[in-house]
Design a protein around this motif. Structure first.
Motif, PDB file in Angstrom:
ATOM      1  N   PHE A 344      58.765  21.747 105.902  1.00  0.00           N
ATOM      2  CA  PHE A 344      58.652  20.699 106.924  1.00  0.00           C
ATOM      3  C   PHE A 344      60.011  20.040 107.172  1.00  0.00           C
ATOM      4  O   PHE A 344      60.446  19.897 108.317  1.00  0.00           O
ATOM      5  N   LEU A 345      60.706  19.652 106.101  1.00  0.00           N
ATOM      6  CA  LEU A 345      61.982  18.956 106.262  1.00  0.00           C
ATOM      7  C   LEU A 345      63.088  19.892 106.740  1.00  0.00           C
ATOM      8  O   LEU A 345      64.017  19.452 107.422  1.00  0.00           O
ATOM      9  N   ALA A 346      62.993  21.169 106.407  1.00  0.00           N
ATOM     10  CA  ALA A 346      63.997  22.130 106.871  1.00  0.00           C
ATOM     11  C   ALA A 346      63.962  22.262 108.393  1.00  0.00           C
ATOM     12  O   ALA A 346      64.975  22.599 109.015  1.00  0.00           O
ATOM     13  N   GLY A 347      62.812  21.987 108.986  1.00  0.00           N
ATOM     14  CA  GLY A 347      62.677  22.090 110.430  1.00  0.00           C
ATOM     15  C   GLY A 347      63.017  20.809 111.172  1.00  0.00           C
ATOM     16  O   GLY A 347      62.910  20.761 112.403  1.00  0.00           O
ATOM     17  N   GLN A 348      63.433  19.768 110.446  1.00  0.00           N
ATOM     18  CA  GLN A 348      63.775  18.494 111.073  1.00  0.00           C
ATOM     19  C   GLN A 348      65.203  18.527 111.628  1.00  0.00           C
ATOM     20  O   GLN A 348      66.035  19.323 111.185  1.00  0.00           O
ATOM     21  N   PRO A 349      65.512  17.652 112.583  1.00  0.00           N
ATOM     22  CA  PRO A 349      66.883  17.606 113.128  1.00  0.00           C
ATOM     23  C   PRO A 349      67.937  17.360 112.048  1.00  0.00           C
ATOM     24  O   PRO A 349      69.043  17.878 112.142  1.00  0.00           O
ATOM     25  N   ASP A 350      67.603  16.542 111.047  1.00  0.00           N
ATOM     26  CA  ASP A 350      68.508  16.296 109.923  1.00  0.00           C
ATOM     27  C   ASP A 350      67.850  16.834 108.654  1.00  0.00           C
ATOM     28  O   ASP A 350      67.192  16.091 107.930  1.00  0.00           O
ATOM     29  N   PRO A 351      68.010  18.126 108.362  1.00  0.00           N
ATOM     30  CA  PRO A 351      67.342  18.713 107.185  1.00  0.00           C
ATOM     31  C   PRO A 351      67.759  18.006 105.896  1.00  0.00           C
ATOM     32  O   PRO A 351      68.876  17.523 105.767  1.00  0.00           O
ATOM     33  N   LEU A 352      66.825  17.944 104.971  1.00  0.00           N
ATOM     34  CA  LEU A 352      67.074  17.245 103.710  1.00  0.00           C
ATOM     35  C   LEU A 352      66.474  18.063 102.575  1.00  0.00           C
ATOM     36  O   LEU A 352      65.404  18.657 102.723  1.00  0.00           O
ATOM     37  N   ARG A 353      67.147  18.077 101.454  1.00  0.00           N
ATOM     38  CA  ARG A 353      66.669  18.821 100.301  1.00  0.00           C
ATOM     39  C   ARG A 353      65.575  18.051  99.583  1.00  0.00           C
ATOM     40  O   ARG A 353      65.700  16.848  99.357  1.00  0.00           O
ATOM     41  N   VAL A 354      64.515  18.754  99.216  1.00  0.00           N
ATOM     42  CA  VAL A 354      63.406  18.157  98.477  1.00  0.00           C
ATOM     43  C   VAL A 354      63.593  18.472  96.996  1.00  0.00           C
ATOM     44  O   VAL A 354      64.006  19.575  96.637  1.00  0.00           O
ATOM     45  N   ARG A 355      63.282  17.511  96.126  1.00  0.00           N
ATOM     46  CA  ARG A 355      63.391  17.733  94.678  1.00  0.00           C
ATOM     47  C   ARG A 355      61.999  17.834  94.076  1.00  0.00           C
ATOM     48  O   ARG A 355      61.065  17.147  94.522  1.00  0.00           O
ATOM     49  N   LEU A 356      61.867  18.675  93.072  1.00  0.00           N
ATOM     50  CA  LEU A 356      60.593  18.894  92.386  1.00  0.00           C
ATOM     51  C   LEU A 356      60.643  18.247  91.009  1.00  0.00           C
ATOM     52  O   LEU A 356      61.633  18.385  90.283  1.00  0.00           O
ATOM     53  N   LEU A 357      59.566  17.564  90.647  1.00  0.00           N
ATOM     54  CA  LEU A 357      59.565  16.805  89.398  1.00  0.00           C
ATOM     55  C   LEU A 357      58.276  17.013  88.613  1.00  0.00           C
ATOM     56  O   LEU A 357      57.226  16.496  88.963  1.00  0.00           O
ATOM     57  N   HIS A 358      58.363  17.834  87.565  1.00  0.00           N
ATOM     58  CA  HIS A 358      57.313  17.917  86.538  1.00  0.00           C
ATOM     59  C   HIS A 358      57.885  18.686  85.363  1.00  0.00           C
ATOM     60  O   HIS A 358      59.037  19.159  85.400  1.00  0.00           O
ATOM     61  N   GLY A 359      57.136  18.803  84.303  1.00  0.00           N
ATOM     62  CA  GLY A 359      57.665  19.359  83.067  1.00  0.00           C
ATOM     63  C   GLY A 359      58.169  20.783  83.163  1.00  0.00           C
ATOM     64  O   GLY A 359      59.041  21.188  82.402  1.00  0.00           O
ATOM     65  N   ALA A 360      57.635  21.575  84.102  1.00  0.00           N
ATOM     66  CA  ALA A 360      58.053  22.971  84.228  1.00  0.00           C
ATOM     67  C   ALA A 360      58.756  23.225  85.562  1.00  0.00           C
ATOM     68  O   ALA A 360      58.823  24.362  86.031  1.00  0.00           O
ATOM     69  N   ALA A 361      59.304  22.178  86.163  1.00  0.00           N
ATOM     70  CA  ALA A 361      59.927  22.319  87.484  1.00  0.00           C
ATOM     71  C   ALA A 361      61.099  23.287  87.461  1.00  0.00           C
ATOM     72  O   ALA A 361      61.247  24.120  88.359  1.00  0.00           O
ATOM     73  N   ASP A 362      61.937  23.163  86.437  1.00  0.00           N
ATOM     74  CA  ASP A 362      63.115  24.037  86.378  1.00  0.00           C
ATOM     75  C   ASP A 362      62.713  25.503  86.297  1.00  0.00           C
ATOM     76  O   ASP A 362      63.303  26.363  86.965  1.00  0.00           O
ATOM     77  N   GLU A 363      61.712  25.810  85.473  1.00  0.00           N
ATOM     78  CA  GLU A 363      61.249  27.192  85.354  1.00  0.00           C
ATOM     79  C   GLU A 363      60.738  27.704  86.695  1.00  0.00           C
ATOM     80  O   GLU A 363      61.008  28.832  87.093  1.00  0.00           O
ATOM     81  N   TYR A 364      59.995  26.857  87.393  1.00  0.00           N
ATOM     82  CA  TYR A 364      59.446  27.263  88.687  1.00  0.00           C
ATOM     83  C   TYR A 364      60.562  27.529  89.693  1.00  0.00           C
ATOM     84  O   TYR A 364      60.555  28.554  90.386  1.00  0.00           O
ATOM     85  N   LEU A 365      61.533  26.618  89.762  1.00  0.00           N
ATOM     86  CA  LEU A 365      62.610  26.761  90.741  1.00  0.00           C
ATOM     87  C   LEU A 365      63.482  27.972  90.443  1.00  0.00           C
ATOM     88  O   LEU A 365      63.908  28.685  91.358  1.00  0.00           O
ATOM     89  N   VAL A 366      63.749  28.214  89.169  1.00  0.00           N
ATOM     90  CA  VAL A 366      64.530  29.396  88.791  1.00  0.00           C
ATOM     91  C   VAL A 366      63.783  30.661  89.186  1.00  0.00           C
ATOM     92  O   VAL A 366      64.373  31.644  89.664  1.00  0.00           O
ATOM     93  N   GLY A 367      62.451  30.632  89.003  1.00  0.00           N
ATOM     94  CA  GLY A 367      61.649  31.794  89.382  1.00  0.00           C
ATOM     95  C   GLY A 367      61.645  32.038  90.881  1.00  0.00           C
ATOM     96  O   GLY A 367      61.556  33.176  91.338  1.00  0.00           O
ATOM     97  N   GLN A 368      61.761  30.948  91.674  1.00  0.00           N
ATOM     98  CA  GLN A 368      61.734  31.079  93.123  1.00  0.00           C
ATOM     99  C   GLN A 368      63.092  31.501  93.681  1.00  0.00           C
ATOM    100  O   GLN A 368      63.186  32.403  94.507  1.00  0.00           O
TER     101      GLN A 368
END
Length: 804
Positions: A344-368
């Motif tokens: 959703f935010l990537a499609g905005q005129p001013d794109p913004l990075r979203v941060r993920l917050l939970h105990g396994a967030a880093d593992e999930y993001l690395v996997g993605q």
């Protein structure tokens, strides 16, 4: 008077010190930049009102943040690196420092520098003419920058420890440091200003506390090989701090979200035809100039996530906020909404990075995105030498806020409920959490699933968010009438500076689905509330789910029979042991089928290893998600993760008996993304019946209260169908309303009353446990120390049982 550059503020293992005055300049420069990014309108309003008589209020807030380490100008602290201090300060301080040299293998004998900061700031502020209340609030906030606001007794003891703070001689040196910091920052001598006019309120104090800690952490990210050294040119250094601070803040990617001027639903989601609830929310939120509480209750499939994003965009735009925090019940739902929010935010005129917050967030993001995440990690802030005298959380904990907890500080974050609820718990740095939420829209999904423990924390959080005038969006399948009223009362109580019981009872809600909005008008105790009954999309209109009862031994054969000609079934159990048991039975039964008739079998529970669960979730979305490619035959067996965590669609379902709101939520996974001609069937298992009342599989009552399950079964046992949305609100109110709206079946009376008594005791126990850990009520006349006293740790967001 020694050279003011001689007092070291950071050293670590380096023989090149970073002067205390330089660290103060670093911190003040960062605080000035963070001020509009981190602190919400109400925080800024209170701080600016407090310090406007001094000239530029933001500049004075920044200088106060810079003075957080003033207590390091003391024999106690300077003696930690006696080699440096004796060389730099020479005879001026030699005797004082040698007297306090540490000995190995003994407990600490000095006074932490935070307490000495409180001592000196309290003394200075009163000397400048500040009232006792203002001096106490500011000095104690700055003295607590390592996470815990000091007790009055601690500060009195530190004041009496003359050998630790150095007495009048060192006090004069502290005063000189303060005067020089003000001069280098372009401010007049503080003693010449009307500090007697300063009045700092509760919200402003918490904002100052949070801003001080975070500014200190960012300013502490300077590498040891870049320490300025005692020969630094202060004039040049002061001129450079703004650029250096800007670079440090820019690395955090904390730019505020700037939604487009037009935040109507169809503008934000041009490819989506608005559904009734989305139209209703757009109408309710349009033109709102004040923060408030928005509650959206609608069946699954009505687009509540997009509702929340559109409403958040409207509030951010109209109220001048930085972004939002979206809290979900599980890691899986958080991952799902993280992806949706990022798109959703990537499609905005001013794109913004979203941060993920939970105990396994880093593992999930690395996997993605392994490569992208590796590059991002290289940019993670690394505060060092934050806590040289072992007073507070240390470098590792400080770094945590820029790695594991960064989504709470960033403009836009997605995570679990817990990260928001932690702001309601007495814990070190709770003021950082509250300040971090103060400039955001707080969105919490699936609030109907909160047990009494979490609900008690949520009520207290809403009270505080109301006091900070933070807009809140609550999403739910449906809520009991009394629960909705309580949520509204708590937020209003904070906004009106009252207790919840002093706030008028909200309007009685009309039918279901519905949208509730509540705020306050200006500075008057005038409450504005709107209750809107909305329709549903064609997918959920006149929805009928047929109910049947199924014995445990018949589940496998019945499911395979239902999908014999093709179809996809889900089996939801309340316990992982039942999942594994059913899955094994399915495997054996499927082995007996011809190979071309065997369905795909999948199982999932919340206890799976992160990597394995990610693979399973991906397969589930591909097969049963929106626009998924469905297999000819499939059976998915899982726990409540299928109810809360994944947006899936099935043809038929078997479910263990669960509380009625959970049953409604599970029903929403039937024919979710497309309507079929046949009536969907929900087979209820996991319940037996004797003359004295229902029976449940072993250990089920470790998940749900017997009374809740019994009341639910009494309501559903003779029903052949449920009509949604028409009957949903009535069913939920019947089970959860304090009034007894369900007729006890004949023969169940004794067990029924016993269940109710046990339920009341269990709920009282959960509420009591929450009251032990939650924040005190938001009150201007309370000591800030109460926010962190008897800290229980911020992780106590869920009760062990989690029963409802």
């Amino acid at each position: 008077m020694p050279d003011l550059r001689a007092f070291w503020g950071k050293a670590g293992k380096s023989n090149t010190p970073h002067p205390l005055l330089c660290h103060a300049l670093d911190t003040a420069a960062v605080a000035e930049l963070l001020y509009p990014l981190m602190l919400g309108p109400r925080c800024r309003e209170e701080l600016e009102a407090a310090f406007k008589g001094l000239g530029d209020p933001v500049a004075w807030v920044a200088v106060l943040c810079g003075l957080h380490d003033l207590g390091k100008c003391s024999p106690a602290f300077q003696g930690l690196r006696a080699d440096l201090a004796l060389d730099l300060l020479g005879d001026h301080a030699a005797e004082d420092i040698r007297r306090l040299s540490r000995f190995k293998d003994v407990g600490r004998t000095d006074t932490p520098h935070g307490l000495l900061t409180a001592v000196h700031m309290d003394r200075l502020l009163k000397r400048w003419g500040a009232s006792w209340e203002a001096a106490h609030a500011i000095a104690w906030v700055l003295g607590g920058h390592h996470g815990t606001i000091p007790y009055d007794d601690e500060v009195r003891e530190a004041r009496a420890a003359v050998g630790h703070h150095g007495g009048q001689k060192w006090a004069d040196w502290c005063d000189a440091l303060v005067d020089e910091l003000c001069r280098l920052r372009g401010l007049p001598n503080p003693a010449s200003l009307p500090w007697n006019e300063v009045r700092l309120g509760l919200v402003g104090s918490i904002g100052l506390a949070g801003l001080t800690s975070v500014s200190d952490w960012i300013a502490s990210a300077r590498c040891e090989d870049k320490y300025a050294g005692a020969g630094v040119d202060l004039e040049s250094y002061a001129a450079e701090t703004k650029k250096v601070a800007q670079d440090a803040v820019d690395r955090r990617e904390w730019s505020p979200w700037k939604p487009p001027a037009d935040t109507r639903f169809q503008t934000l989601f041009p490819d989506v035809e608005p559904r009734p609830v989305q139209v209703a929310v757009e109408k309710v939120t349009s033109g709102k100039s004040r923060p408030g509480l928005l509650i959206v209750e609608a069946p699954t499939g009505e687009g509540k996530t997009k509702v929340a994003l559109q409403a958040a965009a409207t509030f951010v735009r109209q109220l001048g906020l930085a972004g939002f925090y979206f809290g979900l019940p599980t890691r899986a739902t958080a991952n799902q909404i993280f992806t949706e929010s990022a798109e959703f935010l990537a499609g905005q005129p001013d794109p913004l990075r979203v941060r993920l917050l939970h105990g396994a967030a880093d593992e999930y993001l690395v996997g993605q995105e392994p490569k992208a995440e590796e590059e991002r990690r290289k940019k993670d802030l690394q505060p060092c030498n934050v806590d040289s005298d072992g007073e507070g959380d240390g470098d590792a904990a400080a770094r945590e806020w820029f790695t594991l907890k960064r989504a709470l500080l960033a403009s836009v974050g997605v995570g679990t409920w817990d990260q928001a609820l932690m702001a309601a718990i007495r814990a070190p740095h709770v003021f950082v959490r509250m300040a971090a939420l103060s400039n955001k829209v707080v969105i919490l999904d699936e609030v109907h699933a909160y047990d009494r423990y979490m609900s008690t924390l949520l009520d207290r959080l809403l009270w505080w968010l109301g006091r900070f005038e933070v807009p809140v969006i609550l999403l739910s399948a449906t809520l009991p009438e009394h629960r909705r009223s309580k949520l509204v009362q708590c937020w209003r109580a904070g906004a009106l500076r009252l207790r919840p019981e002093q706030v008028s009872t909200p309007l009685t809600a009309p039918g279901y689905p519905r949208v509730t909005w509540a705020d306050r008008e200006g500075d008057e105790v005038t409450l504005v509330e709107e209750l809107v009954e909305v329709g549903v999309s064609e997918l959920n209109a006149n929805r009928v789910v047929r109910l049947i009862r199924l014995g445990d031994d018949d589940v496998v054969s019945w499911v395979l029979e239902q999908i014999d000609a093709g179809g996809c079934a889900a089996i939801i159990h309340n316990l992982k042991s039942r999942v594994h048991e059913t899955y094994e039975k399915l495997e054996k039964a499927v082995e007996q089928l011809p190979e071309d008739e065997r369905p795909e079998l999948i199982w999932i529970t919340g206890e799976m290893e992160t990597a394995d669960r990610q693979k399973v979730e991906k397969r589930l979305r591909e097969a049963f998600g929106k626009n998924g490619t469905r297999p000819k035959r499939a059976v998915v067996v899982g726990t409540q993760v299928l109810e809360q965590s994944l947006d899936l669609d099935f043809d038929v379902m078997v479910s263990d008996l669960a509380p009625v709101d959970s049953m409604v939520q599970r029903m929403g996974r039937l024919h979710r993304h497309r309507k079929r001609e046949e009536t969907p069937v929900l087979a209820i298992t996991g319940v037996g019946e004797k003359a004295a009342g229902p029976t449940f599989p072993p250990y089920t009552l470790s998940v749900y209260l017997r009374s809740t399950l019994t009341r639910t079964w009494a309501l559903l046992r003779e029903r052949s169908e449920i009509r949604s949305p028409d009957e949903v609100a009535e069913l939920v109110d019947a089970v959860y309303d304090p009034k007894d709206l369900i007729v006890c079946p004949e023969g169940w009376e004794e067990a029924w009353q016993d269940n109710e008594d046990r339920r009341n005791l269990a709920l009282e126990g959960m509420e009591y446990k929450a009251r032990i850990v939650y924040l005190p009520q938001p009150s201007d006349d309370q000591s800030l120390r109460r926010l962190t006293e008897r800290s229980k740790g911020a992780r106590h967001t869920r009760s062990r049982s989690g029963k409802r």
